[in-house]
Design a protein around this motif. Structure first.
Motif, PDB file in Angstrom:
ATOM      1  N   ALA A 171       0.820  -1.210   0.000  1.00  9.59           N
ATOM      2  CA  ALA A 171       0.000   0.000   0.000  1.00  9.59           C
ATOM      3  C   ALA A 171       0.858   1.266   0.000  1.00  9.59           C
ATOM      4  CB  ALA A 171      -0.933  -0.008   1.211  1.00  9.59           C
ATOM      5  N   ASP A 172       1.947   1.272   0.785  1.00 13.31           N
ATOM      6  CA  ASP A 172       2.791   2.467   0.833  1.00 13.31           C
ATOM      7  C   ASP A 172       3.507   2.697  -0.492  1.00 13.31           C
ATOM      8  OD1 ASP A 172       4.234   0.121   1.300  1.00 13.31           O
ATOM      9  OD2 ASP A 172       5.813   1.153   2.386  1.00 13.31           O
ATOM     10  N   ILE A 173       3.883   1.621  -1.173  1.00 18.33           N
ATOM     11  CA  ILE A 173       4.540   1.764  -2.467  1.00 18.33           C
ATOM     12  C   ILE A 173       3.545   2.248  -3.520  1.00 18.33           C
ATOM     13  CG2 ILE A 173       5.702   0.484  -4.324  1.00 18.33           C
ATOM     14  CD1 ILE A 173       7.011  -1.222  -2.162  1.00 18.33           C
ATOM     15  N   GLN A 174       2.308   1.774  -3.435  1.00 21.73           N
ATOM     16  CA  GLN A 174       1.278   2.265  -4.341  1.00 21.73           C
ATOM     17  C   GLN A 174       1.086   3.771  -4.189  1.00 21.73           C
ATOM     18  OE1 GLN A 174      -0.245   0.818  -6.763  1.00 21.73           O
ATOM     19  NE2 GLN A 174      -0.920  -1.256  -6.328  1.00 21.73           N
ATOM     20  N   ARG A 175       1.148   4.250  -2.956  1.00 21.13           N
ATOM     21  CA  ARG A 175       1.004   5.693  -2.724  1.00 21.13           C
ATOM     22  C   ARG A 175       2.182   6.455  -3.331  1.00 21.13           C
ATOM     23  NH1 ARG A 175      -0.808   3.782   2.382  1.00 21.13           N
ATOM     24  NH2 ARG A 175       1.181   4.254   3.379  1.00 21.13           N
ATOM     25  N   ARG A 176       3.381   5.898  -3.227  1.00 22.46           N
ATOM     26  CA  ARG A 176       4.552   6.558  -3.806  1.00 22.46           C
ATOM     27  C   ARG A 176       4.484   6.574  -5.327  1.00 22.46           C
ATOM     28  NH1 ARG A 176       8.379   2.974   0.026  1.00 22.46           N
ATOM     29  NH2 ARG A 176       7.711   3.882   2.008  1.00 22.46           N
TER      30      ARG A 176
END
Length: 205
Positions: A171-176
């Motif tokens: 999820a955090d990589i998707q946000r980046r």
């Protein structure tokens, strides 16, 4: 109001809870991009004031190679399309298509930077460096600042490719990835303004 009534009210749409991190991150990054746009607006205003201050030296119409700049523009606009494909691939959690689209985006971005570096080197070789006149100082500052942003974007792009390989589509990589896409598309919008105001208007002068 009893606890049961409060619970029913919240789940009936009266209270939806805090916004998702993806929305908060995207909103916050838009604020950053707007501040960047303000900085570029100042550079554009400075260029507009100094464009005629050539100190007896060459003007933009005499210096700029519109054919080369058009190829630069095509590379950057095409990279925006492939960046969009990478975003779609990330949403679909397809590593192969994500990496392929990001690799093409990187190649197009590097091509843009290579053509821009060649343009700068040719200008300096002709004695039209940033110290030649106020016009050229404003030109190198505006276009060079955009080039630095593209360079930073390519480093960010490579980092995202490595993170997806190592950690997948968390999820955090998707946000980046979302933030990177916003940044890259913003650079395209700014370049369209540069191409129009700096190069096309100089050619029409």
């Amino acid at each position: 109001m009893t606890m049961a009534t409060t619970f029913a009210h919240e789940h009936a749409g009266g209270y939806s809870g805090p916004a998702a991190k993806r929305i908060i991150t995207g909103y916050g990054f838009w604020i950053f991009l707007l501040s960047d746009m303000v900085m570029f607006a100042c550079f554009f205003a400075t260029y507009a004031v100094l464009v005629g201050q050539t100190a007896g030296g060459p003007s933009g119409a005499e210096l700029f190679d519109l054919r080369s700049v058009a190829i630069e523009t095509a590379c950057l606009l095409a990279s925006s399309f492939t960046c969009g494909l990478a975003t779609i691939a990330a949403e679909a959690r397809s590593k192969i298509w994500f990496q392929a689209a990001m690799a093409v985006t990187c190649v197009l971005g590097l091509s843009f930077l290579g053509l821009e570096a060649r343009e700068f080197a040719a200008l300096v070789a002709r004695g039209a460096g940033p110290t030649r006149s106020a016009f050229l100082s404003a030109f190198f500052t505006l276009v060079g600042c955009h080039g630095l942003h593209v360079s930073a974007g390519i480093l960010w792009l490579l980092t995202m490719m490595a993170q997806v390989v190592a950690k997948g589509f968390r999820a955090d990589i998707q946000r980046r990835i979302l933030c990177f896409a916003l940044f890259w598309h913003a650079l395209d919008i700014i370049w369209v303004a540069v191409f129009t105001i700096v190069y096309l208007m100089a050619g029409a002068a």
